[in-house]
Design an enzyme around this catalytic site. Structure first.
Site, PDB file in Angstrom:
ATOM      1  N   ASP A  71      77.538  37.442  74.058  1.00 20.54           N
ATOM      2  CA  ASP A  71      77.541  35.983  74.094  1.00 20.54           C
ATOM      3  C   ASP A  71      76.305  35.512  73.325  1.00 20.54           C
ATOM      4  OD1 ASP A  71      78.150  33.298  74.952  1.00 20.54           O
ATOM      5  OD2 ASP A  71      76.524  33.522  76.399  1.00 20.54           O
ATOM      6  N   ASP A 113      81.261  32.786  80.841  1.00 19.47           N
ATOM      7  CA  ASP A 113      81.402  34.201  80.506  1.00 19.47           C
ATOM      8  C   ASP A 113      81.878  35.029  81.691  1.00 19.47           C
ATOM      9  OD1 ASP A 113      80.395  33.753  77.922  1.00 19.47           O
ATOM     10  OD2 ASP A 113      78.344  33.859  78.676  1.00 19.47           O
TER      11      ASP A 113
END
Length: 804
Positions: free
Chosen positions: A509, A698
């Site tokens: 990420d 996430d």
């Protein structure tokens, strides 16, 4: 009392039948009889075959007395999905294993064809039901589940079902037994050293006295600390099957029993130390496994809790009404106060404010919204009140979709089985058959007395006791966990190391993972010290993240008096030379045509400083990469890993960061569902995927990947979804964890191979009668020590450069 009343067990829950219980047949109570009958009538008898031997069915209870049925209120907890179907989440008390999940799901769907889906989650202990029809059907479904022997309550209601935590109680019990075994092992070993050291000069009376003292310590220790193994072994034997705990129990009991007999006959050898040490090491492995499983709480439960707060709805008469999120009608006007979490998806009807949108985008920077902007459930309103027009509520929100993604990912992961467990299934019955064959061969072929044959069989059982096999994986896990923990890396899953080893693709990420998630002011040589200080005097009056970054860059200084903060716009101040503004382009009156005249364009967040008689100045900010991000990415690529960047941020920002750290493959503008779909596509290509992320958006991707890591700075929900959490401002933990996992896989395989070779060599010796119980115990202990020593090589290796 008939003898069979002491030996018969309930056909449903497995509890012993005593006294009058046998009058009800093979059941301990009417509740269990009813549950067994219901399971049989539904044709689900396979439940008893699927159920693990050490996981008894929930003991069904019969409610006595009169009073209001708590299940009658369940229709109030039913939510209506956008397609008109009804949805209900129930907390289920009594879930133990995958067989429980199968039983409940099969019973509800088979008995009620209108039920579209029934999905139980062992991690959250949540049952999600979806059906077509009236909400009142919820009572009928709940009664079916309770009829199977489970207790239910609306999910998150805080009732018995939601509040029970049997895993924590089991972990505490293991810890107490582990402490007892460790204390006893240390003391018995001291006594054994005394016997060994004075073997030549010590008299029989002294040696026997020391053996009896060892017995006084070992006997209660074996009785208490060995209960987890003894109970599991008894359950297996009652079912006519065997498991790994059976040879462990037999070996411990026979070793202890023979030691007592030899001590009573003033024998030279006793094996109390071996029995207690065996229990201690086995309990260490079992406690570590229980701790890893018990502490890993579900991220889905946390996300569900975010959507439980009541929502203030403005009625047609203008009066506010507080409703549960699932009850908010589409098109309703919702009031959201400053600091409140939004409970529905919608569009802004009135008001201007900043939102914490990290739940959806993963970005820590605030999101400015005005009338017409789209907002989602779970976002936090930071600065000013808003009025929203609800476009989705309950199960139709983006937050509910994230929960469904998480539950599906967690359910798939729960089926992972460790390599040692798979080997043990075949290993355990071979041990019993070998010992039995040895006994029969010495009695019928060798003509030995039964007690001599039994002594040889016991030697075989002891020398092949699966202590080394039981330690093969836990010992490596202990060494790996200790090494990683010293570097600030915490393993949260018992199988994380096994799943990390074959990884070939690392997906990062952006914000908070490759970067620190904190904006910093970029240097600008054209910006004068006076302009920076003027902007900072305004910024110090605000808690906006960009204002705080500006104040941090300028350092300590005065705060302008009378600064007015305009939500979603910026700061306004009446200075001696006129108005000064610090904020967004529109707030400061900057047009696109004039951008080229005031400075170069850079992707990323910005503030503008506007004042009378001066051109506006652009203050650029960037969320800088972690200090070692580029080095770690380069290291991973050299080792052959495929490295990708998967971000919910804008493409221009993600591409800029990827270029800085050396990542070639970038996917931007990805929502939570997009991230899960991308990871699924990678796995469909045969790749083993490691996801590294920190944002709430996430969490589903972390759970959907083969294995996942999260920095300690991540929010709690994401950390619970991740398998590994690491501390510090660097990313060296990612490369270190992968290196340790690969090394651990090698050591586990070496340990298992050593165990196999050990048995191939030791078993023939014991079967030939060349190994006494003392030699067998020494060989068994030696194999365990060899496994431990091999595992400790992992903890002794030098950490990688850049470690924490």
């Amino acid at each position: 009392m008939p003898l069979d009343s002491l030996t018969t067990h309930c056909r449903h829950c497995g509890q012993p039948l005593l006294g009058a219980a046998t009058e009800r047949g093979a059941f301990c109570c009417q509740g269990c009889a009813g549950a067994y009958t219901l399971i049989h009538d539904l044709g689900l008898d396979a439940y008893y075959d699927r159920r693990p031997l050490d996981a008894a069915a929930p003991a069904a209870t019969v409610e006595e007395g009169e009073g209001a049925d708590p299940l009658l209120g369940l229709p109030e907890a039913v939510a209506t999905a956008p397609d008109g179907t009804c949805l209900l989440r129930l907390s289920v008390d009594g879930l133990h294993c995958g067989a429980c999940l199968w039983l409940i799901e099969a019973a509800v769907t088979k008995h009620h064809p209108e039920v579209q889906s029934a999905r139980a989650n062992l991690t959250t202990r949540c049952l999600t039901l979806r059906w077509t029809g009236a909400p009142a059907k919820a009572v009928e479904y709940a009664r079916l589940v309770t009829g199977l022997g489970y207790r239910v309550a609306p999910f998150g209601a805080g009732g018995t079902a939601a509040g029970a935590d049997p895993a924590a109680a089991h972990e505490r019990a293991l810890l107490r037994r582990l402490a007892l075994a460790g204390f006893a092992a240390a003391n018995v070993m001291l006594l054994s050293v005394s016997v060994w050291a004075g073997a030549d000069a010590m008299g029989d009376a002294t040696r026997t006295l020391l053996h009896w003292v060892s017995a006084l310590i070992a006997l209660p220790t074996v009785a208490i600390a060995g209960q987890p193994f003894f109970q599991s072994a008894l359950t297996a034997l009652r079912a006519g099957r065997t498991n790994m705990d059976v040879p462990i129990s037999v070996g411990v009991l026979l070793t202890t029993g023979m030691s007592v007999v030899m001590t009573a006959h003033h024998g030279e050898h006793a094996y109390f130390d071996g029995a207690v040490m065996l229990l201690f090491f086995l309990l260490v492995g079992r406690y570590l496994d229980s701790r890893a499983r018990g502490r890993a709480r579900s991220a889905a439960a946390h996300l569900l809790a975010l959507n439980q707060a009541p929502v203030t709805v403005l009625g047609a008469d203008g009066l506010p009404q507080v409703l549960p999120p699932a009850r908010v009608p589409l098109g309703a006007t919702v009031l959201v106060a400053a600091g409140e979490r939004i409970g529905v998806d919608g569009t802004v009807a009135e008001g201007v404010s900043d939102l914490d949108a990290s739940l959806v985008t993963g970005e820590t920077l605030p999101l400015a919204v005005a009338p017409g902007a789209q907002v989602f459930a779970g976002m936090i309103n930071r600065t000013a009140p808003l009025r929203l027009t609800a476009t989705a509520s309950g199960e139709g929100t983006l937050l509910a979709e994230m929960v469904r993604l998480l539950e599906a990912a967690e359910q798939g992961r729960a089926r992972h089985v460790l390599l040692a467990d798979r080997i043990a299934r075949a290993y355990t019955p071979v041990v019993h058959l070998t010992a039995l064959a040895t006994f029969l061969a010495w009695v019928f072929l060798g003509g030995a007395a039964w007690y001599q044959a039994l002594l040889t069989a016991v030697s075989v059982l002891i020398i092949t006791c699966p202590c080394a096999l039981a330690l093969a994986v836990p010992a490596v896990q202990v060494a790996a966990s200790g090494r990683l923990m010293r570097q600030g890396i915490l393993l949260k899953s018992a199988s994380a190391l096994e799943r990390l080893a074959p990884v070939d693709t690392v997906v990062f990420d952006k914000t908070g993972t490759l970067t620190l998630g904190r904006p910093d002011l970029l240097p600008d040589p054209t910006l004068t010290a006076a302009e920076l200080e003027l902007a900072a005097t305004l910024a110090r009056a605000s808690r906006h993240p960009l204002s705080r970054a500006l104040a941090r860059a300028a350092g300590p200084g005065p705060v302008a008096d009378g600064v007015v903060e305009v939500p979603g716009g910026g700061l306004r101040w009446q200075g001696p030379d006129g108005f000064v503004r610090l904020g967004s382009r529109g707030f400061c009156g900057v047009t696109d045509a004039g951008v080229g005249q005031v400075g170069s364009e850079r992707p990323g967040p910005e503030l503008w400083l506007a004042r009378c008689g001066h051109p506006p100045r652009r203050l650029s900010f960037a969320d800088r990469p972690r200090r070692d991000a580029a080095a770690v990415v380069a290291d991973l690529k050299v080792q052959g890993y495929r490295v990708e960047l998967l971000s919910g941020d804008r493409a221009v920002t993600a591409q800029a960061l990827a270029a800085d750290v050396g990542i070639d493959i970038v996917r931007a503008d990805a929502r939570p569902a997009d991230k899960c779909a991308h990871l699924a596509a990678l796995r469909a290509q045969g790749r083993q995927v490691l996801m590294v992320g920190d944002g709430l958006n996430d969490a589903a991707a972390l759970a959907a990947a083969d294995v996942s890591l999260s920095p300690a700075s991540a929010v709690d929900v994401t950390q619970t979804a991740a398998d590994v959490v690491f501390q510090g401002d660097g990313l060296a933990a990612v490369a270190e964890t992968l290196a340790v996992a690969r090394r651990a896989r090698t050591l586990v395989r070496q340990n298992l191979l050593f165990t196999l070779l050990y048995n191939l060599c030791a078993v023939p010796v014991a079967m030939a009668g060349l190994a006494t119980p003392f030699v067998a115990a020494a060989a068994m202990s030696g194999s365990s020590l060899a496994v431990m020593a091999n595992a400790l090589r992992l903890g002794g290796r030098k950490p990688r450069d850049g470690g924490h």
